[in-house]
Enzyme design. Structure first.
Site, PDB file in Angstrom:
ATOM      1  N   PHE A  17       0.810  -1.173   0.013  1.00 10.51           N
ATOM      2  CA  PHE A  17       0.308  -0.016   0.007  1.00 10.51           C
ATOM      3  C   PHE A  17       0.721   1.167  -0.166  1.00 10.51           C
ATOM      4  CE2 PHE A  17      -3.462   2.929   1.552  1.00 10.51           C
ATOM      5  CZ  PHE A  17      -4.327   2.518   0.868  1.00 10.51           C
ATOM      6  N   HIS A  45      -9.156   5.175  10.809  1.00 15.15           N
ATOM      7  CA  HIS A  45      -8.515   3.753  10.335  1.00 15.15           C
ATOM      8  C   HIS A  45      -6.709   4.234  10.565  1.00 15.15           C
ATOM      9  CE1 HIS A  45      -6.577   1.458   7.111  1.00 15.15           C
ATOM     10  NE2 HIS A  45      -7.424   0.570   7.678  1.00 15.15           N
ATOM     11  N   ALA A  83      -9.444  10.824   6.618  1.00 13.41           N
ATOM     12  CA  ALA A  83     -10.486  11.403   7.282  1.00 13.41           C
ATOM     13  C   ALA A  83     -11.105  10.424   8.285  1.00 13.41           C
ATOM     14  CB  ALA A  83     -11.658  11.711   6.148  1.00 13.41           C
ATOM     15  N   THR A  84     -10.803   9.154   8.648  1.00 18.64           N
ATOM     16  CA  THR A  84     -11.233   8.236   9.339  1.00 18.64           C
ATOM     17  C   THR A  84     -10.217   7.863  10.550  1.00 18.64           C
ATOM     18  OG1 THR A  84     -10.791   6.301   8.211  1.00 18.64           O
ATOM     19  CG2 THR A  84     -12.767   7.273   7.766  1.00 18.64           C
ATOM     20  N   PHE A  96      11.736  -0.916  13.196  1.00 18.02           N
ATOM     21  CA  PHE A  96      10.455  -0.329  12.775  1.00 18.02           C
ATOM     22  C   PHE A  96      10.481   0.755  11.605  1.00 18.02           C
ATOM     23  CE2 PHE A  96       7.202   2.915  13.534  1.00 18.02           C
ATOM     24  CZ  PHE A  96       5.830   2.468  13.453  1.00 18.02           C
TER      25      PHE A  96
END
Length: 154
Positions: free
Chosen positions: A22, A88, A85-86, A113
């Site tokens: 992603f 998530h 916008a969430t 990391f």
């Protein structure tokens, strides 16, 4: 007083890298930075294995599996999470961070990391090799140092 620290010589190290697909336009740059840095520090190309996963949330699973094989002196995790916008973003960032930390402590293999968490796409691009350096390259240096530190405890 004895000081124990890892050196930055990658000769003889086997490194695993887990990369989230992603935001691949950013994670591919992180991967390039990591690979280049590992090679410059003496890690052989055939001693670097790369596993691609769908996104940042899946990275801890693959990192732990890779570390559990005990074939790797360190595992680098690379991903990008950009706030939307969430909520998530918060869930993915928190769970990925926890999972990556647990992968290292559970296996005894350093798991680094390298998930870039930003508010904007521009900030992510900056951390993938423009204004703010390359987080993948930084993680490669950390992996070499931690792998050598870990060896000093054996």
């Amino acid at each position: 007083m004895n000081i124990i620290q890892g050196n930055l010589v990658g000769t003889g190290l086997k490194i695993g890298i887990v990369v989230g697909r992603f935001n691949e336009f950013i994670t591919s740059k992180l991967l390039s930075g990591a690979e280049d840095t590992l090679l410059r520090h003496g890690v052989e190309s055939n001693d670097i294995d790369v596993a691609w996963v769908p996104g940042a949330f899946e990275i801890p699973f693959a990192a732990k599996k890779m570390a559990e094989t005990k074939k790797y002196d360190a595992v680098i995790t690379l991903g990008t999470v950009i706030r939307g916008a969430t909520t998530h973003y918060d869930y993915v960032c928190n769970e990925a961070a926890k999972g990556i930390a647990q992968a290292g402590t559970a296996t005894g293999v350093p798991v680094i990391f390298g998930i870039v968490t930003t508010e904007t796409i521009e900030q992510a691009i900056e951390r993938a090799g423009t204004k703010a350096g390359n987080k993948g390259a930084d993680c490669a240096v950390s992996a070499i140092e931690m792998a050598n530190l870990n060896r000093s405890f054996e």
